[in-house]
Design an enzyme around this catalytic site. Structure first.
Site, short mmCIF file in Angstrom:
data_model
loop_
_atom_site.label_atom_id
_atom_site.label_comp_id
_atom_site.label_asym_id
_atom_site.label_seq_id
_atom_site.Cartn_x
_atom_site.Cartn_y
_atom_site.Cartn_z
N GLU A 238 0.63 -1.30 -0.07
CA GLU A 238 -0.11 -0.15 0.12
C GLU A 238 0.76 1.34 -0.01
OE1 GLU A 238 -3.94 -1.86 2.29
OE2 GLU A 238 -2.62 -0.59 3.26
N CYS B 49 3.67 8.54 0.92
CA CYS B 49 3.81 7.86 1.69
C CYS B 49 3.93 6.41 1.17
CB CYS B 49 2.82 7.86 2.83
SG CYS B 49 2.89 6.69 4.23
N CYS C 4 5.71 -6.15 8.09
CA CYS C 4 7.09 -5.71 9.07
C CYS C 4 7.13 -6.85 10.27
CB CYS C 4 6.53 -4.44 9.72
SG CYS C 4 7.67 -3.78 10.56
N CYS D 31 4.99 -4.12 16.41
CA CYS D 31 4.61 -2.85 17.48
C CYS D 31 3.34 -3.27 17.76
CB CYS D 31 4.76 -1.59 16.91
SG CYS D 31 6.59 -1.26 16.63
N CYS E 246 0.31 -1.64 16.00
CA CYS E 246 0.16 -1.42 14.44
C CYS E 246 -0.30 -2.41 13.75
CB CYS E 246 1.78 -1.16 14.25
SG CYS E 246 1.93 -0.95 12.13
N CYS F 110 -1.66 6.32 9.24
CA CYS F 110 -0.58 5.76 9.99
C CYS F 110 -0.89 4.26 10.79
CB CYS F 110 -0.02 6.43 11.03
SG CYS F 110 1.03 7.81 10.23
#
Ligand code: SAH
Ligand code: SF4
Length: 372
Positions: free
Chosen positions: A104, A117, A124, A128, A131, A347
């Site tokens: 994305e 962005c 990932c 975290c 997230c 985010c």
């Protein structure tokens, strides 16, 4: 053995690689600049349309070179103008290493600067706790060509290629966990023969991979730096950011202190505010103390809530009280406006459903700090 030669991948070449490649064909190296102009500034991927090259060179390139470009599979526009793109990699051939994956990228029409962005990994490894991308785990690293490809595609459809725009490496992935490809992408983006995106217009956001920060400190190409800090005690941070068990707050801040920050520049510290977890007045005061002596500014990010994320967004009053304490201690602070929440482009909301897990997921441990 098959007789079909693998074609060279222009998307993965820096200008010097393309020059060498042309010389190996017996061509003049200066054509590399023309090809970069076509591919990057004008968004032309078809060699036949590169009209200032000889017909013979165009034909030769067509048979020997490919320019893989991510394909747009979905495009959603938020009420605030933010647009989220789902792109599919490896869509036009490319190297066998580039299997087809979805990533994305987001366009944020900030005024006055337009911002793209972009993602550096599929998923990932850092895990975290707040997230969504972290929940995917790492599927694989993106190649430099795939990182730059997002800029070529979005820049093309948004007619930005010939304009000035900003890039933030704040999409999916941890850029310093894919160090070499990320830096190569920044060199390709910065090349004056192509998009000429000055590193000053690029912000690299990292959760604090200390060896990566030290390597970055010595690079000739230096993007702006944003550190995702999110907590003020080691205990609290290691619960939110598993990598913190390896690189503690004090290690990350020591790396920031030795980072060469130019006069008038600052390191941004991102701090996701989680209701009742890290948003108390004591946290704000501890943050002031931690950042003492660092050329810092703080970007507060009230949590973007999502199903499966076990935290809540604090009230505006709590966010403002936190910001006020920083401001009272002369720490420059801003509160990030959440853009594109209605289309899950904000985010930490980047996740592509239905990704097949791959052997690449084992890469998750490659840097030694997979999620707990
Ligand atoms: N991996 C890098 C860059 C991508 S994340 C990093 O962590 O810095 C970009 C930013 O989005 C980070 O500051 C991250 O903490 C933040 N973020 C992640 N999940 C979020 C959420 N649910 N709400 C608000 N911000 C989030
Ligand atoms: Fe990865 Fe950044 Fe999300 Fe942490 S916040 S899981 S480092 S993308």
């Amino acid at each position: 053995m098959t007789s079909t030669a693998v074609r060279a991948e222009l998307a993965e070449m820096e200008l010097c690689d393309l020059e060498q490649f042309l010389v190996s064909l017996g061509e003049d190296r200066f054509h590399a600049r023309q090809i970069f102009q076509w591919a990057y500034k004008r968004g032309v991927a078809d060699f036949q349309r590169m009209s200032d090259l000889s017909k013979a060179l165009r034909a030769s390139l067509e048979s020997r070179v490919t320019l893989s470009t991510p394909r747009i599979v979905a495009r959603e526009r938020s009420a605030d103008g933010t647009e989220k793109f789902v792109l599919e990699t490896g869509a036009t051939g490319g190297s066998p290493a580039q299997d087809t994956r979805r990533i994305e990228s987001v366009f944020i029409p900030e005024t006055p600067a337009m911002t793209l962005c972009i993602s550096t990994q599929v998923g990932c490894a850092m895990g975290c706790a707040f997230c969504l991308t972290g929940k995917m785990g790492l599927v694989r690293n993106l190649t430099a060509g795939e990182i730059v490809g997002q800029v070529r595609v979005l820049g093309g459809v948004l007619s930005l290629l010939d304009t000035r725009f900003n890039i933030v490496l704040m999409g999916m992935g941890e850029p310093l966990h894919n160090y070499d490809q990320t830096m190569k992408a920044l060199r390709i983006l910065a090349d004056g023969a192509g998009l000429a995106v000055s590193p000053r217009r690029v912000t690299l956001s990292t959760v604090g991979v200390v060896p990566g920060l030290d390597r970055l400190a010595a690079e000739p190409i230096m993007p702006n730096l944003a550190i995702s800090l999110h907590a003020t005690t080691e205990e609290q941070r290691s619960r939110l950011v598993p990598l913190s068990r390896k690189y503690r707050i004090e290690d990350v801040l020591a790396a920031c202190r030795r980072f060469p920050v130019k006069r008038r520049d600052r390191i941004t510290f991102e701090y996701v505010l989680l209701d009742g977890v890290n948003d108390a007045p004591e946290d704000a005061r501890r943050l002031v103390r931690l950042l003492h002596g660092i050329r810092a500014k703080v970007n507060l990010i009230p949590l973007n809530e999502a199903a499966g994320i076990p935290f809540a967004r604090p009230s505006d009053a709590r966010v403002n009280a936190f910001a006020q304490i920083l401001a009272d201690h002369r720490v420059t602070v801003s509160v990030r406006k959440s853009r594109g929440r209605d289309i899950r482009a904000a985010c930490g909301q980047l996740i592509v459903e239905g990704q097949k897990p791959s052997p690449g997921q084992r890469l998750a441990g490659a840097m030694g700090s997979p999620p707990a």
